[in-house]
Scaffold this motif. Structure first.
Motif, PDB file in Angstrom:
ATOM      1  N   VAL A  78       0.840  -1.192   0.000  1.00 19.11           N
ATOM      2  CA  VAL A  78       0.000   0.000   0.000  1.00 19.11           C
ATOM      3  C   VAL A  78       0.876   1.242   0.000  1.00 19.11           C
ATOM      4  CG1 VAL A  78      -0.261   0.081   2.531  1.00 19.11           C
ATOM      5  CG2 VAL A  78      -1.971   1.188   1.067  1.00 19.11           C
ATOM      6  N   TYR A  79       0.454   2.228  -0.787  1.00 19.88           N
ATOM      7  CA  TYR A  79       1.081   3.539  -0.871  1.00 19.88           C
ATOM      8  C   TYR A  79       0.006   4.580  -0.560  1.00 19.88           C
ATOM      9  CZ  TYR A  79       4.618   1.021  -3.648  1.00 19.88           C
ATOM     10  OH  TYR A  79       5.573   0.141  -4.088  1.00 19.88           O
ATOM     11  N   SER A  80       0.419   5.780  -0.177  1.00 18.68           N
ATOM     12  CA  SER A  80      -0.562   6.840   0.042  1.00 18.68           C
ATOM     13  C   SER A  80      -0.018   8.175  -0.434  1.00 18.68           C
ATOM     14  CB  SER A  80      -0.976   6.926   1.510  1.00 18.68           C
ATOM     15  OG  SER A  80       0.049   7.491   2.307  1.00 18.68           O
ATOM     16  N   THR A  81      -0.955   9.101  -0.686  1.00 18.41           N
ATOM     17  CA  THR A  81      -0.595  10.432  -1.166  1.00 18.41           C
ATOM     18  C   THR A  81      -1.611  11.444  -0.671  1.00 18.41           C
ATOM     19  OG1 THR A  81      -0.105  11.750  -3.149  1.00 18.41           O
ATOM     20  CG2 THR A  81      -1.907  10.165  -3.318  1.00 18.41           C
ATOM     21  N   SER A  82      -1.176  12.688  -0.569  1.00 20.04           N
ATOM     22  CA  SER A  82      -2.102  13.766  -0.251  1.00 20.04           C
ATOM     23  C   SER A  82      -2.293  14.709  -1.436  1.00 20.04           C
ATOM     24  CB  SER A  82      -1.593  14.578   0.953  1.00 20.04           C
ATOM     25  OG  SER A  82      -0.344  15.181   0.654  1.00 20.04           O
ATOM     26  N   ASP A  83      -1.487  14.513  -2.506  1.00 26.19           N
ATOM     27  CA  ASP A  83      -1.532  15.449  -3.625  1.00 26.19           C
ATOM     28  C   ASP A  83      -1.468  14.785  -4.997  1.00 26.19           C
ATOM     29  OD1 ASP A  83       1.088  14.574  -3.722  1.00 26.19           O
ATOM     30  OD2 ASP A  83       1.989  16.544  -3.345  1.00 26.19           O
ATOM     31  N   MET A  84      -1.469  13.450  -5.051  1.00 24.80           N
ATOM     32  CA  MET A  84      -1.379  12.682  -6.294  1.00 24.80           C
ATOM     33  C   MET A  84      -0.031  12.843  -6.997  1.00 24.80           C
ATOM     34  SD  MET A  84      -4.106  10.895  -6.478  1.00 24.80           S
ATOM     35  CE  MET A  84      -3.941  10.272  -8.140  1.00 24.80           C
ATOM     36  N   LYS A  85       0.907  13.447  -6.328  1.00 24.55           N
ATOM     37  CA  LYS A  85       2.241  13.635  -6.908  1.00 24.55           C
ATOM     38  C   LYS A  85       3.309  12.869  -6.122  1.00 24.55           C
ATOM     39  CE  LYS A  85       1.031  16.868 -10.020  1.00 24.55           C
ATOM     40  NZ  LYS A  85      -0.401  17.032  -9.707  1.00 24.55           N
ATOM     41  N   GLN A  86       3.317  13.090  -4.820  1.00 24.51           N
ATOM     42  CA  GLN A  86       4.299  12.441  -3.950  1.00 24.51           C
ATOM     43  C   GLN A  86       3.618  11.278  -3.220  1.00 24.51           C
ATOM     44  OE1 GLN A  86       7.409  13.398  -4.142  1.00 24.51           O
ATOM     45  NE2 GLN A  86       6.994  15.240  -5.362  1.00 24.51           N
ATOM     46  N   TRP A  87       4.258  10.120  -3.269  1.00 23.03           N
ATOM     47  CA  TRP A  87       3.672   8.910  -2.690  1.00 23.03           C
ATOM     48  C   TRP A  87       4.540   8.404  -1.544  1.00 23.03           C
ATOM     49  CZ3 TRP A  87      -0.966   6.718  -4.151  1.00 23.03           C
ATOM     50  CH2 TRP A  87      -1.564   7.268  -5.298  1.00 23.03           C
ATOM     51  N   THR A  88       3.875   7.944  -0.483  1.00 22.65           N
ATOM     52  CA  THR A  88       4.553   7.339   0.660  1.00 22.65           C
ATOM     53  C   THR A  88       4.328   5.828   0.624  1.00 22.65           C
ATOM     54  OG1 THR A  88       4.229   9.299   2.037  1.00 22.65           O
ATOM     55  CG2 THR A  88       4.668   7.221   3.189  1.00 22.65           C
ATOM     56  N   GLU A  89       5.411   5.088   0.713  1.00 24.93           N
ATOM     57  CA  GLU A  89       5.315   3.625   0.745  1.00 24.93           C
ATOM     58  C   GLU A  89       5.126   3.166   2.181  1.00 24.93           C
ATOM     59  OE1 GLU A  89       8.117  -0.319   0.013  1.00 24.93           O
ATOM     60  OE2 GLU A  89       8.769   1.641  -0.762  1.00 24.93           O
ATOM     61  N   HIS A  90       4.111   2.334   2.407  1.00 22.40           N
ATOM     62  CA  HIS A  90       3.829   1.819   3.744  1.00 22.40           C
ATOM     63  C   HIS A  90       4.196   0.345   3.889  1.00 22.40           C
ATOM     64  CE1 HIS A  90       1.707   5.501   4.867  1.00 22.40           C
ATOM     65  NE2 HIS A  90       1.160   5.462   3.669  1.00 22.40           N
ATOM     66  N   GLY A  91       4.755  -0.243   2.838  1.00 23.29           N
ATOM     67  CA  GLY A  91       5.212  -1.616   2.927  1.00 23.29           C
ATOM     68  C   GLY A  91       4.106  -2.623   2.718  1.00 23.29           C
ATOM     69  N   PRO A  92       4.438  -3.918   2.866  1.00 20.23           N
ATOM     70  CA  PRO A  92       3.437  -4.970   2.702  1.00 20.23           C
ATOM     71  C   PRO A  92       2.364  -4.879   3.784  1.00 20.23           C
ATOM     72  CG  PRO A  92       5.673  -5.860   2.579  1.00 20.23           C
ATOM     73  CD  PRO A  92       5.795  -4.459   3.088  1.00 20.23           C
ATOM     74  N   VAL A  93       1.109  -5.117   3.386  1.00 23.66           N
ATOM     75  CA  VAL A  93       0.015  -5.124   4.361  1.00 23.66           C
ATOM     76  C   VAL A  93      -0.465  -6.544   4.662  1.00 23.66           C
ATOM     77  CG1 VAL A  93      -0.812  -2.813   3.840  1.00 23.66           C
ATOM     78  CG2 VAL A  93      -1.698  -4.750   2.535  1.00 23.66           C
ATOM     79  N   MET A  94      -0.118  -7.497   3.782  1.00 22.32           N
ATOM     80  CA  MET A  94      -0.556  -8.867   4.004  1.00 22.32           C
ATOM     81  C   MET A  94       0.089  -9.765   2.956  1.00 22.32           C
ATOM     82  SD  MET A  94      -4.504 -10.149   4.519  1.00 22.32           S
ATOM     83  CE  MET A  94      -4.825 -11.667   5.437  1.00 22.32           C
ATOM     84  N   LYS A  95       0.257 -11.047   3.301  1.00 28.09           N
ATOM     85  CA  LYS A  95       0.716 -12.064   2.355  1.00 28.09           C
ATOM     86  C   LYS A  95      -0.438 -13.010   2.061  1.00 28.09           C
ATOM     87  CE  LYS A  95       3.944 -13.900   4.860  1.00 28.09           C
ATOM     88  NZ  LYS A  95       3.694 -13.211   6.136  1.00 28.09           N
ATOM     89  N   ALA A  96      -0.403 -13.630   0.909  1.00 29.64           N
ATOM     90  CA  ALA A  96      -1.463 -14.577   0.542  1.00 29.64           C
ATOM     91  C   ALA A  96      -1.600 -15.679   1.586  1.00 29.64           C
ATOM     92  CB  ALA A  96      -1.176 -15.173  -0.828  1.00 29.64           C
ATOM     93  N   THR A  97      -0.477 -16.152   2.087  1.00 25.87           N
ATOM     94  CA  THR A  97      -0.507 -17.267   3.033  1.00 25.87           C
ATOM     95  C   THR A  97      -0.881 -16.850   4.450  1.00 25.87           C
ATOM     96  OG1 THR A  97       1.905 -17.034   3.225  1.00 25.87           O
ATOM     97  CG2 THR A  97       1.071 -18.721   1.714  1.00 25.87           C
TER      98      THR A  97
END
Length: 337
Positions: A78-97
């Protein structure tokens, strides 16, 4: 007039306003913020946006295929942004297993908020007790997770759908909460299904209904604008082309009837698959897609090495969607006039 002659005539101070007026600047080799693809350090696919307050969160699958592998997807990011230009990476949120009943394949997902919690619906490969693709549901107290299995078993298995023509029929869930508070889930490959969810968000409430629109292949996405409901999806007219495109249908109710409106986009560059995700953010509508135009090191884009993109989504006065042209500029430039 050459740039050198302009520089000599105006000097740096005079040239700067012209450069700024020409568009966004970036250092050599540095992507312009908001241009496509959005993430260039890894391969990502199946984008699913979620707006929470003044941030947009984007959930993606992580393509890890090497060489001639078709798909190798083990986790969601998951990534997030407040302006659609700069993105913050939040890392993995879950694995399939992390779904103990699943054995592989972190395929397309969507997260929605309901009653202050975040519900993650996704497709995985079920273990041998229910062979084939299945849809699971996880939950978290934050849009960045950690997400945990909310049910302990699959919400939908391949044995539950009416057609059951192949083992990957139950993929690509999209979840939508209507104005009356009811929440619906749609999904499918070749056939598109829809069902209502119980208020607990982990059980179906009633029968599964088929709503397959023309040329439906996979990747449905539900959204609403005004009084119109939209079903946007990856389409494949096998008599006309070999790669998926995006088409859509509209309806006056979440339960239909659905009216086919035609193609919205062409195919993604170098990619057989394409996958829509749609959101309104700070007064502007966006459509997220993927293609296979990104190369990282010696790994070129491919069926299992895709890259997420974004474009503006615009509406005609009658509520139909304006055709979307996929670009390198993305949202680094203003919306089309």
């Amino acid at each position: 007039m050459s740039a050198l002659r302009v520089t000599r005539r105006l000097g740096l101070a005079g040239l700067l306003p012209l450069l700024l007026a020409a568009g966004p600047l970036a250092a050599a080799g540095t992507p312009v913020p908001g241009s496509n693809p959005l993430f260039r350090d890894r391969f990502t696919a199946d984008p699913a946006p979620l707006v929470v307050g003044d941030r947009l969160y984007l959930y993606v699958g992580h393509d890890e295929a090497r060489g001639e592998e078709m798909f190798n997807m083990r986790q969601w990011l998951v990534y997030s942004t407040s302006d659609m230009k700069q993105w913050t990476e939040h890392g993995p949120v879950m694995k399939a297993t992390d779904f103990r009943w699943a054995k592989a394949d972190a395929w397309a997902s969507q997260v929605i908020e309901k009653d202050g919690r975040y519900w993650f619906y996704t497709a995985v490969e079920h273990d041998d007790t229910h062979p084939g693709k299945a849809i699971g549901v996880a939950v978290a107290d934050s849009p960045t997770g950690p997400f945990v299995d909310a049910k302990g078993s699959a919400l939908i298995t391949n044995q539950m759908t009416p057609k059951g023509e192949h083992s990957w029929e139950d993929i690509d869930p999209t979840v939508f909460t209507d104005d009356d508070g009811s929440t619906w889930i749609a999904w499918g490959n070749r056939h598109c299904y829809i069902a209502r969810l119980k208020p607990n968000m982990i059980e179906l409430d009633g029968e599964i209904t088929e709503i397959t629109p023309p040329h439906f292949e996979e990747g449905p996405w539900l959204h609403k604008r005004g009084d119109t409901y939209y079903l946007t999806y990856a389409s494949l007219d096998r008599s006309d082309h070999t790669d998926e495109r995006i088409s859509y249908a509209t309806a006056p109710s979440i339960q239909g009837p659905w009216t086919y409106r035609g193609e919205l986009t062409g195919s993604g560059k170098n990619s057989f698959t394409i996958h829509p995700g749609i959101a309104e953010f700070k007064g502007q509508w966006y459509i997220f897609l993927h293609n296979a135009a990104l190369s990282i090191g010696d790994q070129e884009g491919a069926l299992g090495r895709r890259a997420v993109t974004v474009e503006y989504l615009q509406y005609n006065e009658d509520g139909t969607l304006k055709p979307v042209v996929q670009t390198d500029a993305g949202v680094s430039v203003p919306p089309p006039g």
